[in-house]
Structure formats: C-alpha cells, structure tokens
Write an enzyme that holds these catalytic residues in place. Structure first.
Site, short mmCIF file in Angstrom:
data_model
loop_
_atom_site.label_atom_id
_atom_site.label_comp_id
_atom_site.label_asym_id
_atom_site.label_seq_id
_atom_site.Cartn_x
_atom_site.Cartn_y
_atom_site.Cartn_z
N TYR A 88 -23.84 20.46 47.78
CA TYR A 88 -23.61 21.58 46.72
C TYR A 88 -24.09 20.88 45.16
O TYR A 88 -23.57 19.87 45.19
CB TYR A 88 -22.41 22.32 46.64
CG TYR A 88 -22.07 23.17 47.58
CD1 TYR A 88 -22.84 24.33 47.77
CD2 TYR A 88 -21.06 23.00 48.45
CE1 TYR A 88 -22.61 25.16 48.75
CE2 TYR A 88 -20.70 24.10 49.56
CZ TYR A 88 -21.52 25.07 49.53
OH TYR A 88 -21.23 25.95 50.70
N LYS B 227 12.39 17.86 47.71
CA LYS B 227 11.80 19.25 47.51
C LYS B 227 10.54 19.46 47.86
O LYS B 227 9.82 18.54 48.23
CB LYS B 227 11.78 19.03 45.73
CG LYS B 227 10.96 18.17 45.16
CD LYS B 227 11.57 18.03 43.76
CE LYS B 227 10.52 16.82 42.97
NZ LYS B 227 11.11 16.29 41.90
#
Ligand code: PLP
Length: 353
Positions: free
Chosen positions: A249, A23
C-alpha cells in the site's frame, strides 16, 4: 523474584511479598494461564472486577488487590463476596465504605499521590484521609488498612523515584499497616529496599513476569528474563523483484536492488503495529531480517534476500522466542512491549505451553 528474597533475607529485613500484576487479561496472556503460572505469588493485582471474580472461580484463594479500587456501591458487595482487597484513592470511595453494609470489614490500601498525578490523595491531604479510614477501621468497616503509592518514572529516572519514595515515607511514618510501592522497574532497582519498616511490604511487578523489560536501555535478557509470549506466522507467498519496484500500500517502499520478498500471514488485525518503521526486525527460518513496506490488515512483507532456505510455510517469528524481543519490536513502533503484548487480537490462535 528469587533475587529479591535472598537479598532481603541477607539484610534481615522484612521480605517483601509479591502482588503479581495481571491486569488487562494478564497483559494479554490470559487470566487462566496467569492464575496457574503465578501460583507462587502471594497475591494477584488487577483492575477489572470481572477478572478478579474469575480468579476466585479458578480457585485462587490468596489475596487479590484491585489497583484502582471500586467505583460504586454495588462493586463493594462483590468485593465482600469474593474477599477482594481494594485500593482507595478518593473521598467518594471512603464515603461508599462508610455507608456500606458488608458481611465483614474490607481490606484497604489507601493510596497517596506522590508525583504520578493520576490517582491518590495528595501528601498534605493524606493525614486527613488516613484518619477517616482509621475511623472506619474502628467502626468495623475496614479490616486491614495499608498504604500505597505508584512511581511515575521508575524506568527512567532513579532520583525522581527516590524523591517520590521520600515524600511517601515522610507522610506515612506514623501509620502502621502494610506498604505497597514498587512496579517492575522500581522492584528491579531495589527501591523497596530503602524502606526501613517492620510492616509487611508488597511489591507489584507486572511486565517482567511476561519477559519484558520496562527500561529502554536494559533488555529483558540482561535480567535473565525469557519471553512469555511468542507471536509467529508463516510465509504464504514468495516473489522476486528487480531493483526499483515498489511493495504494498502506498508504495511506501521501493527496492533498491534485486530483492526476494515473502508475504507473512500476520497484519495489524492480529495486533502487529501498522505504524512500525521501515526495516523493523523479523525472523524467518531462524534468520533475522526486516519488514518491507507498509503493514496491511492481514499481511506484511519480509525481506527474504538473505534467507536462502525460505519457502512457503517457513516459520516467521514476529517477536518472542527465536525472534526479536517484544521490546525491540515495540521500539521500532515508537511504543513499549506492554502495548504490543496486550494488543494481540482474538483471532490469533493461542497455543499454551
Ligand atoms: C500496572 C501497574 C503495576 C505494574 O507495572 P509494571 O511496570 O508492569 O511492573 C504496578 N502498580 C500499579 C498501580 C499498576 O497500575
């Protein structure tokens, strides 16, 4: 899977067949690759109808199972056309089969909810659903009728899994037909081996096929599994910082000593988890080191202080062969290898080996 066959043969019971679970684009590895790689599996199992069709188009002739089944009448025509086996977990699906007009009867696994509380008929309702399905078999709408369930805690609670198995077996003992039970964890823990049956059994391993372990406390390597997926990048910039200098950041990380840092060409837009914790393992030039500061969209920073050979273009392994395992990296991001392997984004160039 070699272990399983030799084990069951030794005991003389019915050897389980294998649905290779593919899947989500084969857990991110590609349907085309999976169809080729799992050539020896007895069947392929997945969720998406389009992926199932693709398997047929790629030449897969053995069984295909839709794990969640079909959702509408039009899907049934596709199942018919491409000869796809379906799970049935709800009355609306039985109704759709009853009112269908297919070219031939369809193969079905009737699913019981034994404790996952997601899909499936409740144990005390299974009898009723089975009778309906069995009538559809007599009516020529269903061909082979099997039974299945799915375990909720095969990776972390052996006894709970035993209980689910017991509930299942109690309610299906009178019904003939193939049985499908075990995901990777339950397969590796041999729960399938507790089923005394003459019926054909099918296990449903997924994540182990890609070299990852479902268990938090047992590594893929401890099962002899090798990573199917390696995520790599390069060093694109190197900088020497003194002590007390922030990186990236939010200045989330500040050096506590003179530090050589390298910028790595991989970020969360590639599928590397932004939420990963400070200090997560990463390998540069074959040396295990750590991630510094916040992961950016297209870059992250690795500590090169202990990687004397590092230079522009040095190879970086984010996970996989030659680097930390995908499961280890996942644990630093408070998730599991499954999520990382199917979240690598399209822009990452694939090399199939
Ligand atoms: C995903 C899935 C599997 C395979 O699970 P793994 O833990 O990857 O082995 C098996 N059965 C069902 C119903 C699934 O949804």
């Amino acid at each position: 899977m070699q272990h399983i066959s030799s084990h069951s043969e030794a005991k003389g019971i019915n050897k389980p067949k294998v649905w290779a679970v593919i899947k989500a684009n084969a857990y991110g590895h590609g349907i085309e690759q999976a169809v080729a790689a799992f050539e020896q599996a007895d069947g392929l199992a997945m969720l998406d109808l389009n992926e199932a069709i693709l398997c047929r188009q790629l030449g897969w002739t053995k069984p295909i199972l839709l794990l969640e089944g079909f959702f509408q009448a039009a899907d049934l025509l596709v199942l018919d056309q491409y000869d796809i086996t379906t799970s049935v977990h709800d009355d609306y699906q039985l109704d759709l089969i009853a009112s269908s007009n297919l070219s031939k009867p369809i193969n079905v696994f009737l699913k019981m909810n034994t404790g996952m509380n997601r899909l499936g008929f409740m144990p005390n309702d299974y009898d009723r659903a089975w009778k309906i399905a069995n009538q559809l078999k007599s009516d020529g709408k269903i061909n082979e009728l099997g039974k299945m369930t799915h375990f909720a805690r095969a990776d972390d609670d052996f006894n709970q899994t035993r209980q689910q198995l017991d509930v299942f077996l109690q309610h299906v003992e009178n019904y003939d037909g193939p049985i499908s039970l075990c995901n990777t964890a339950a397969t590796l823990d041999n729960h399938w081996d507790n089923v005394q049956t003459d019926q054909q059994q099918w296990v449903r391993p997924g994540v182990c096929l890609y070299g990852s372990s479902p268990f938090a406390d047992r590594s893929a390597a401890s099962f002899g599994l090798e990573p199917a997926q390696t995520l790599s990048a390069e060093i694109i910039s190197i900088r020497e910082l003194g002590a007390g200098e922030p990186i990236g950041y939010g200045h989330k990380f500040t050096t506590d000593k003179p530090t050589k840092m390298g910028v790595v060409s991989c970020g969360y837009a590639d599928g590397y988890p932004r939420v990963i914790e400070e200090g997560a393992p990463i390998t540069v030039d074959g040396v295990r080191t750590k991630v510094l500061g916040r992961v950016s969209m297209d870059m992250l920073v690795a500590d090169l202080t202990n990687v004397p050979t590092a230079k522009i273009g040095s190879k970086v392994i984010l996970w996989g062969e030659g680097g930390p395992s995908i499961d280890e990296v996942a644990s630093w991001a408070n998730t599991i290898g499954y999520e990382l392997m199917c979240a690598v984004t399209n822009r990452v160039s694939r090399q199939i080996i």
